[in-house]
Design a protein around this motif. Structure first.
Motif, short mmCIF file in Angstrom:
data_model
loop_
_atom_site.label_atom_id
_atom_site.label_comp_id
_atom_site.label_asym_id
_atom_site.label_seq_id
_atom_site.Cartn_x
_atom_site.Cartn_y
_atom_site.Cartn_z
N THR A 62 49.25 40.47 44.96
CA THR A 62 48.82 40.09 43.61
C THR A 62 47.62 39.16 43.67
OG1 THR A 62 51.01 40.36 42.63
CG2 THR A 62 49.55 38.74 41.57
N ASP A 64 45.83 38.81 40.38
CA ASP A 64 45.69 38.48 38.96
C ASP A 64 46.92 39.10 38.29
OD1 ASP A 64 44.59 37.50 36.61
OD2 ASP A 64 43.23 39.19 36.33
N GLU A 65 47.10 38.83 37.01
CA GLU A 65 48.24 39.38 36.28
C GLU A 65 49.55 39.06 37.01
OE1 GLU A 65 47.47 43.18 34.32
OE2 GLU A 65 45.83 43.46 35.74
N GLY A 66 49.64 37.81 37.45
CA GLY A 66 50.74 37.39 38.30
C GLY A 66 52.12 37.61 37.71
N GLU A 67 52.29 37.18 36.46
CA GLU A 67 53.64 37.29 35.88
C GLU A 67 54.06 38.75 35.73
OE1 GLU A 67 52.95 34.65 32.55
OE2 GLU A 67 54.59 33.37 33.22
N VAL A 82 51.34 37.27 47.20
CA VAL A 82 50.23 36.93 46.30
C VAL A 82 49.09 36.48 47.20
CG1 VAL A 82 51.08 34.54 46.01
CG2 VAL A 82 49.54 35.51 44.30
N ALA A 86 43.73 34.22 45.00
CA ALA A 86 43.97 34.26 43.55
C ALA A 86 43.65 32.89 42.95
CB ALA A 86 45.42 34.64 43.26
N THR A 90 47.13 31.68 38.66
CA THR A 90 47.99 32.79 39.08
C THR A 90 49.06 32.30 40.05
OG1 THR A 90 46.21 34.40 38.79
CG2 THR A 90 48.00 35.04 40.26
N LYS A 93 51.74 30.35 38.25
CA LYS A 93 52.61 31.21 37.42
C LYS A 93 53.61 31.98 38.28
CE LYS A 93 49.59 31.89 33.47
NZ LYS A 93 48.70 32.82 32.75
N ALA B 133 39.64 36.15 35.00
CA ALA B 133 40.98 36.57 35.40
C ALA B 133 41.85 36.62 34.14
CB ALA B 133 41.56 35.58 36.39
N ASP B 135 44.74 35.83 34.06
CA ASP B 135 45.58 34.63 34.10
C ASP B 135 44.82 33.37 33.69
OD1 ASP B 135 47.82 36.01 34.82
OD2 ASP B 135 47.59 35.69 36.96
#
Lengths: 207, 207
Positions: A62, A64-67, A82, A86, A90, A93, B133, B135
């Protein structure tokens, strides 16, 4: 020290077969990024709903868009990766979500400099994964790299290391006693008998 | 200026349906990282073998194993993404493979500093993708960011920009004349009529 076996660049069918065979032998089974990007987390979860013994690490990398990615990923795996590259946001989160789910987060330290490393070594429960990029050409001394990282960041409690690790290096790392886990890929899964080879690794690591 | 529509965080079925609807309306259709990691490139290729008009960009966000991922990815898509945070070696390998296949490579400039940026702006045919990002929390002025990037790196010929772009900003970017493409996601695909909305974007960009 735990043994993590990385399964990569094979068909999903072969990956599932290897995971089932190695489940009772090793501590962590990793399904590599190639499997994630070729087949997707949903299909992987369907094909491999649960392991009996080993933890399942999905190398989702991962950035980005971690969640979103961790939420989906934890439905299938116990440990998710991850990128250290990042953003701080990120990392924070996914760390929070990981703690909440009582799962594990593995930070891939590839291609980040000392400044960035210093900024992200403050997640106490995270596993910090040290390795060479597969695209890198030069040599890699796993034990020396682990020792140097530990010297520079003594507060980091969970270190994992990967990169051309053979039986001798696995034993050396176990005796060194810094790394929490060692990642072995083709040296196990590309041999004629992956289960027997994994057992040999376990033996030298626990002798 | 080209319009790239990003499809993300939907089922593969919905993504394919949207891609088919938008194919004749827009220049590039992007299938976002969520689709890659949820479903995998192989399944995506099976579900969406070819577009009639638009190019297909797969946001695979390669950070290592460049040749493997680009080789697999180009079987399905026309444009593939690689992280600027990847090693120089990865970027060079995927660039060479991209040139050889006569396809396109999109470098995602997220979370890299000026030093690293300066080191990787020398791939003349690559598209340099500037965005915030997902995030990240703070605001993003796409036109100002594009102008600043162009001022700092005047040699970069192909710039793409994303991040909360509405009709007014799309028009502003088209008039500015620096960016080669603009990426719009939910402002098109989350509306009641994505095709009509895409047409509106095309109109303001070409008026």
């Amino acid at each position: 020290m735990d043994l993590q076996v990385a399964i990569d660049r094979v068909t999903l069918e072969r990956a599932v077969d290897l995971a089932r065979q190695l489940d009772d032998q090793v501590d962590i089974i990793e399904l590599g990024t190639s499997l994630i990007k070729d087949y997707g987390v949903l299909q992987i979860h369907q094909a491999l709903p649960a392991l009996r013994h080993a933890k399942l690490l999905l190398d989702i990398k991962t950035i980005d868009e971690g969640e979103y990615e961790f939420d989906k990923g934890f439905a299938a795996g116990d440990i998710l990766t991850v990128m250290g590259a990042a953003s701080r946001g990120t990392l924070e989160k996914v760390y929070a979500l990981t703690q909440q789910r009582q799962k594990q987060m593995f930070i891939d330290m590839m291609e980040i400099n000392d400044v960035k490393t210093g900024q992200i070594v403050d997640f106490p429960q995270a596993i910090y994964g040290i390795h060479h990029a597969k695209d890198a050409q030069t040599g890699f001394d796993a034990a020396a790299t682990v020792a140097a990282f530990h010297h520079q960041y003594p507060g980091v409690q969970h270190i994992s290391v990967a990169g051309g690790i053979d039986l001798a290096m696995a034993q050396k790392l176990a005796q060194q006693g810094i790394a929490e886990s060692v990642i072995v890929g083709s040296a196990i899964v590309k041999t004629a008998d992956p289960v027997a080879t994994a057992q040999k690794f376990m033996e030298v690591m626990h002798s």
